[in-house]
Design a protein around this motif. Sequence first.
Motif, PDB file in Angstrom:
ATOM      1  N   GLU A 200       0.808  -1.222   0.000  1.00 46.97           N
ATOM      2  CA  GLU A 200       0.000   0.000   0.000  1.00 46.97           C
ATOM      3  C   GLU A 200       0.842   1.274   0.000  1.00 46.97           C
ATOM      4  O   GLU A 200       0.366   2.317  -0.457  1.00 46.97           O
ATOM      5  N   MET A 201       2.051   1.196   0.548  1.00 50.47           N
ATOM      6  CA  MET A 201       2.905   2.386   0.640  1.00 50.47           C
ATOM      7  C   MET A 201       4.336   2.023   0.244  1.00 50.47           C
ATOM      8  O   MET A 201       5.239   1.983   1.086  1.00 50.47           O
ATOM      9  N   PRO A 202       4.568   1.717  -1.045  1.00 51.86           N
ATOM     10  CA  PRO A 202       5.908   1.283  -1.461  1.00 51.86           C
ATOM     11  C   PRO A 202       7.008   2.302  -1.162  1.00 51.86           C
ATOM     12  O   PRO A 202       8.173   1.936  -1.088  1.00 51.86           O
ATOM     13  N   GLU A 203       6.616   3.547  -0.955  1.00 49.95           N
ATOM     14  CA  GLU A 203       7.616   4.559  -0.601  1.00 49.95           C
ATOM     15  C   GLU A 203       8.241   4.273   0.766  1.00 49.95           C
ATOM     16  O   GLU A 203       9.298   4.808   1.102  1.00 49.95           O
ATOM     17  N   ASN A 204       7.605   3.426   1.555  1.00 52.68           N
ATOM     18  CA  ASN A 204       8.135   3.028   2.861  1.00 52.68           C
ATOM     19  C   ASN A 204       8.828   1.665   2.829  1.00 52.68           C
ATOM     20  O   ASN A 204       9.043   1.059   3.865  1.00 52.68           O
ATOM     21  N   ALA A 205       9.180   1.228   1.645  1.00 52.85           N
ATOM     22  CA  ALA A 205       9.818  -0.085   1.500  1.00 52.85           C
ATOM     23  C   ALA A 205      11.081  -0.202   2.343  1.00 52.85           C
ATOM     24  O   ALA A 205      11.363  -1.260   2.902  1.00 52.85           O
ATOM     25  N   TYR A 206      11.804   0.886   2.479  1.00 63.31           N
ATOM     26  CA  TYR A 206      13.052   0.840   3.251  1.00 63.31           C
ATOM     27  C   TYR A 206      12.807   0.443   4.706  1.00 63.31           C
ATOM     28  O   TYR A 206      13.633  -0.234   5.320  1.00 63.31           O
ATOM     29  N   LEU A 207      11.651   0.837   5.258  1.00 62.75           N
ATOM     30  CA  LEU A 207      11.328   0.454   6.640  1.00 62.75           C
ATOM     31  C   LEU A 207      11.078  -1.051   6.741  1.00 62.75           C
ATOM     32  O   LEU A 207      11.553  -1.713   7.664  1.00 62.75           O
ATOM     33  N   VAL A 208      10.321  -1.564   5.790  1.00 56.49           N
ATOM     34  CA  VAL A 208      10.043  -3.004   5.765  1.00 56.49           C
ATOM     35  C   VAL A 208      11.338  -3.777   5.553  1.00 56.49           C
ATOM     36  O   VAL A 208      11.592  -4.779   6.220  1.00 56.49           O
ATOM     37  N   GLU A 209      12.184  -3.286   4.652  1.00 52.01           N
ATOM     38  CA  GLU A 209      13.466  -3.942   4.394  1.00 52.01           C
ATOM     39  C   GLU A 209      14.321  -4.012   5.660  1.00 52.01           C
ATOM     40  O   GLU A 209      14.956  -5.036   5.922  1.00 52.01           O
ATOM     41  N   LYS A 210      14.348  -2.932   6.437  1.00 54.79           N
ATOM     42  CA  LYS A 210      15.135  -2.914   7.677  1.00 54.79           C
ATOM     43  C   LYS A 210      14.705  -4.028   8.618  1.00 54.79           C
ATOM     44  O   LYS A 210      15.524  -4.641   9.296  1.00 54.79           O
ATOM     45  N   ILE A 211      13.408  -4.294   8.646  1.00 57.11           N
ATOM     46  CA  ILE A 211      12.877  -5.324   9.536  1.00 57.11           C
ATOM     47  C   ILE A 211      13.098  -6.713   8.941  1.00 57.11           C
ATOM     48  O   ILE A 211      13.668  -7.602   9.579  1.00 57.11           O
ATOM     49  N   VAL A 212      12.655  -6.897   7.721  1.00 59.20           N
ATOM     50  CA  VAL A 212      12.659  -8.217   7.083  1.00 59.20           C
ATOM     51  C   VAL A 212      14.064  -8.731   6.811  1.00 59.20           C
ATOM     52  O   VAL A 212      14.323  -9.926   6.933  1.00 59.20           O
ATOM     53  N   PHE A 213      14.975  -7.833   6.458  1.00 60.85           N
ATOM     54  CA  PHE A 213      16.316  -8.266   6.094  1.00 60.85           C
ATOM     55  C   PHE A 213      17.313  -8.137   7.242  1.00 60.85           C
ATOM     56  O   PHE A 213      18.517  -8.236   7.034  1.00 60.85           O
ATOM     57  N   ASP A 214      16.805  -7.960   8.450  1.00 64.54           N
ATOM     58  CA  ASP A 214      17.671  -7.972   9.631  1.00 64.54           C
ATOM     59  C   ASP A 214      18.256  -9.374   9.764  1.00 64.54           C
ATOM     60  O   ASP A 214      17.601 -10.375   9.456  1.00 64.54           O
ATOM     61  N   GLU A 215      19.473  -9.458  10.222  1.00 62.44           N
ATOM     62  CA  GLU A 215      20.144 -10.761  10.331  1.00 62.44           C
ATOM     63  C   GLU A 215      19.434 -11.718  11.285  1.00 62.44           C
ATOM     64  O   GLU A 215      19.621 -12.933  11.207  1.00 62.44           O
TER      65      GLU A 215
END
Length: 110
Positions: A14-29
């Motif tokens: 819904e808000m692809p402009e916030n993808a970086y926030l999702v990436e920070k969470i999902v791609f955390d080690e």
Amino acid sequence: MSTIVGILACTIREMPENAYLVEKIVFDEKVDLVKFLKHNSNLLRYRTCVLLRILGRFSCASLQTKWSSAMRETLEALVYDSDEQVRNEAESVLMEFRNLSFYIPVEDDA
């Protein structure tokens, strides 16, 4: 956990402009997406597939850095999952990922 994965998928869709926030969470080690794909919860497996498909659309470069043969093999195995919804979503993910440069199907491995 499936609720959080669902919220992350909705956020990026819904808000692809916030993808970086999702990436920070999902791609955390500390986050193991393969573990989610193998979880005994049908809902978590399904929502993880949805999240991966959406990440492939909006965060392809980031997904590529975290992509692994284990993730690919697990997704390919989910095409035979006991849950129809999981099977269908895994097929959708694989159809979309086959067009991405980093995705190499098993039959192409040498």
